[in-house]
Design an enzyme around this catalytic site. Structure first.
Site, mmCIF file in Angstrom:
data_model
loop_
_atom_site.group_PDB
_atom_site.id
_atom_site.type_symbol
_atom_site.label_atom_id
_atom_site.label_comp_id
_atom_site.label_asym_id
_atom_site.label_seq_id
_atom_site.Cartn_x
_atom_site.Cartn_y
_atom_site.Cartn_z
ATOM 1 N N ARG A 70 13.620 -15.876 43.516
ATOM 2 C CA ARG A 70 12.440 -15.123 43.971
ATOM 3 C C ARG A 70 12.189 -13.919 43.071
ATOM 4 O O ARG A 70 11.044 -13.567 42.789
ATOM 5 C CB ARG A 70 12.619 -14.694 45.425
ATOM 6 C CG ARG A 70 12.520 -15.881 46.390
ATOM 7 C CD ARG A 70 12.828 -15.480 47.806
ATOM 8 N NE ARG A 70 11.831 -14.595 48.371
ATOM 9 C CZ ARG A 70 12.000 -13.908 49.527
ATOM 10 N NH1 ARG A 70 13.123 -14.040 50.197
ATOM 11 N NH2 ARG A 70 11.062 -13.126 49.982
ATOM 12 N N HIS A 119 10.912 -3.814 54.793
ATOM 13 C CA HIS A 119 11.904 -4.889 54.737
ATOM 14 C C HIS A 119 12.744 -4.840 53.467
ATOM 15 O O HIS A 119 13.385 -5.826 53.132
ATOM 16 C CB HIS A 119 11.202 -6.254 54.891
ATOM 17 C CG HIS A 119 10.635 -6.477 56.266
ATOM 18 N ND1 HIS A 119 9.758 -7.487 56.567
ATOM 19 C CD2 HIS A 119 10.849 -5.804 57.436
ATOM 20 C CE1 HIS A 119 9.428 -7.429 57.864
ATOM 21 N NE2 HIS A 119 10.073 -6.419 58.399
ATOM 22 N N CYS A 146 29.777 -5.941 42.469
ATOM 23 C CA CYS A 146 29.631 -4.546 42.054
ATOM 24 C C CYS A 146 30.379 -4.331 40.734
ATOM 25 O O CYS A 146 31.571 -4.662 40.650
ATOM 26 C CB CYS A 146 30.195 -3.636 43.142
ATOM 27 S SG CYS A 146 30.269 -1.913 42.648
ATOM 28 N N THR A 187 -0.866 -10.576 57.257
ATOM 29 C CA THR A 187 0.394 -10.754 57.993
ATOM 30 C C THR A 187 0.137 -11.581 59.249
ATOM 31 O O THR A 187 -0.898 -11.415 59.901
ATOM 32 C CB THR A 187 1.064 -9.410 58.371
ATOM 33 O OG1 THR A 187 2.229 -9.688 59.165
ATOM 34 C CG2 THR A 187 0.150 -8.463 59.123
ATOM 35 N N PRO A 213 -7.289 -14.956 56.663
ATOM 36 C CA PRO A 213 -8.093 -16.171 56.859
ATOM 37 C C PRO A 213 -7.925 -16.773 58.252
ATOM 38 O O PRO A 213 -8.776 -17.533 58.707
ATOM 39 C CB PRO A 213 -7.554 -17.147 55.803
ATOM 40 C CG PRO A 213 -6.567 -16.412 54.978
ATOM 41 C CD PRO A 213 -6.249 -15.111 55.641
HETATM 42 P P1 OAD Z 1 3.714 -14.851 57.094
HETATM 43 O O1 OAD Z 1 3.993 -15.960 56.158
HETATM 44 O O2 OAD Z 1 4.285 -14.918 58.455
HETATM 45 O O3 OAD Z 1 2.135 -14.691 57.255
HETATM 46 C C1 OAD Z 1 1.289 -14.660 56.130
HETATM 47 C C2 OAD Z 1 -0.106 -14.376 56.619
HETATM 48 O O4 OAD Z 1 -0.956 -14.234 55.483
HETATM 49 C C3 OAD Z 1 -0.704 -15.498 57.480
HETATM 50 O O5 OAD Z 1 -1.276 -14.919 58.664
HETATM 51 C C4 OAD Z 1 -1.795 -16.091 56.587
HETATM 52 O O6 OAD Z 1 -2.926 -16.559 57.341
HETATM 53 C C5 OAD Z 1 -2.167 -14.898 55.738
HETATM 54 N N1 OAD Z 1 -2.726 -15.235 54.405
HETATM 55 C C6 OAD Z 1 -2.479 -16.303 53.616
HETATM 56 N N2 OAD Z 1 -3.158 -16.202 52.447
HETATM 57 C C7 OAD Z 1 -3.847 -15.037 52.505
HETATM 58 C C8 OAD Z 1 -4.731 -14.347 51.610
HETATM 59 N N3 OAD Z 1 -5.044 -14.844 50.405
HETATM 60 N N4 OAD Z 1 -5.252 -13.171 52.011
HETATM 61 C C9 OAD Z 1 -4.945 -12.643 53.233
HETATM 62 N N5 OAD Z 1 -4.124 -13.230 54.106
HETATM 63 C C10 OAD Z 1 -3.576 -14.405 53.759
HETATM 64 O O7 OAD Z 1 4.138 -13.489 56.341
HETATM 65 P P2 OAD Z 1 4.423 -12.051 56.985
HETATM 66 O O8 OAD Z 1 3.499 -11.754 58.101
HETATM 67 O O9 OAD Z 1 4.480 -11.099 55.851
HETATM 68 O O10 OAD Z 1 10.629 -10.880 56.950
HETATM 69 O O11 OAD Z 1 5.888 -12.274 57.548
HETATM 70 C C11 OAD Z 1 6.538 -11.198 58.154
HETATM 71 C C12 OAD Z 1 8.004 -11.254 57.848
HETATM 72 O O12 OAD Z 1 8.538 -12.520 58.223
HETATM 73 C C13 OAD Z 1 8.355 -11.143 56.367
HETATM 74 O O13 OAD Z 1 8.394 -9.804 55.899
HETATM 75 C C14 OAD Z 1 9.701 -11.791 56.310
HETATM 76 C C15 OAD Z 1 9.438 -12.992 57.178
HETATM 77 O O14 OAD Z 1 10.557 -13.565 57.776
HETATM 78 C C16 OAD Z 1 11.855 -10.742 56.451
HETATM 79 O O15 OAD Z 1 12.258 -11.386 55.504
HETATM 80 C C17 OAD Z 1 12.645 -9.702 57.157
#
Ligand code: OAD
Length: 243
Positions: A70, A119, A146, A187, A213
């Site tokens: 990543r 995070h 380390c 998100t 979206p």
């Molecule tokens: P998700 O994968 O859960 O959600 C991504 C969101 O982005 C979805 O609601 C999509 O509809 C939206 N999306 C996709 N393409 C897009 C675009 N071009 N423009 C705008 N929106 C778009 O990701 P997060 O909400 O970030 O945590 O997930 C939250 C946390 O869950 C992450 O930080 C991670 C994960 O497990 C940890 O690793 C602690």
């Protein structure tokens, strides 16, 4: 693209804009999200293997390799117009707070001054034994150790079951409770406590705006819902607000 004139007015007049971003803002840079169908990380991998301390203790090489991959991916992509539009908003508004759940460093590379990373970051590791952060290690070694003590190094990110870092979470909560406009961008709003921030903002009287979206569990809080890609909506919103 037609955007609500009232939203543009509120943005022009905003005293403090607070923005929460998730993986969706980096999707147009080529970074996979977590939960999108087929392309999301969690539709291809098991979070309990790759994003828990137990998973790391079981197989540190597997987890380290995944994070190294990543890191390479994020280094190979560029910030997109959505990240850059947030830098422009920061420049234009009297007060601006950016809170991100992303660990990819793309907001910083776009030029955002001080995003609050809830995070953690892919760009740092920390010692498993005492959480001391290190920023230099041998990337060819897996799992990395380390350089001083030889103990295992883990990514400096928040895994499932772990608390968020206290100072960033406190700063994010204070900003959400103090802003008059709150943008929730890209998100799924499923992971707490980050997903509670729009509720904090709304309860304190802020206007909540969702850019995504797809609908999410916080859509009902939003006074304005912009359906589409952040990399298209945010530049269009800037142009409509400051023509
Ligand atoms: P998700 O994968 O859960 O959600 C991504 C969101 O982005 C979805 O609601 C999509 O509809 C939206 N999306 C996709 N393409 C897009 C675009 N071009 N423009 C705008 N929106 C778009 O990701 P997060 O909400 O970030 O945590 O997930 C939250 C946390 O869950 C992450 O930080 C991670 C994960 O497990 C940890 O690793 C602690």
């Amino acid at each position: 693209m037609s955007l609500p004139a009232e939203l543009c007015q509120r943005l022009r007049a905003a005293r403090h804009l607070c923005v929460l971003t998730g993986a969706g803002i980096s999707a147009e840079s080529g970074v996979p999200t977590f939960r999108d169908h087929q392309t999301g990380f969690w539709s291809r991998y098991r979070p309990e293997d790759l994003a828990t301390v137990d998973g790391f203790r079981r197989d540190p090489k597997l987890v380290s390799d995944w994070y190294a991959e990543r890191r390479r991916l994020c280094a190979a992509v560029e910030p997109n117009p959505g990240h850059r539009a947030l830098v422009e908003l920061e420049r234009r508004l009297p007060r601006f707070t950016l809170i991100t759940q992303n660990i990819d460093g793309l907001h910083q590379r776009a030029g955002s001054r001080a995003p609050i990373e809830l995070h953690g970051s892919l760009l740092r590791l920390r010692r498993l034994s005492d959480d001391r952060v290190v920023t230099a290690w041998d990337e060819t070694e897996s799992p990395p150790r380390c350089p001083e003590t030889g103990v295992l190094l883990r990514p400096d990110v928040v895994w499932f079951g772990e608390p968020l870092p206290a100072a960033p979470m406190a700063a994010a909560t204070a900003a959400a409770g103090d802003c008059d406009l709150f943008f929730c961008i890209g998100t799924s709003a499923l992971v707490y406590p980050a997903a509670g921030l729009p509720l904090t903002a709304s309860a304190a009287g802020a206007t909540v705006v969702e850019l995504n979206p797809e609908p999410t569990p916080i859509t009902h809080l939003a006074a304005f819902t912009l359906r589409g890609k952040a990399g298209e909506l945010l530049p269009a919103l800037l142009t409509a607000t400051w023509p």
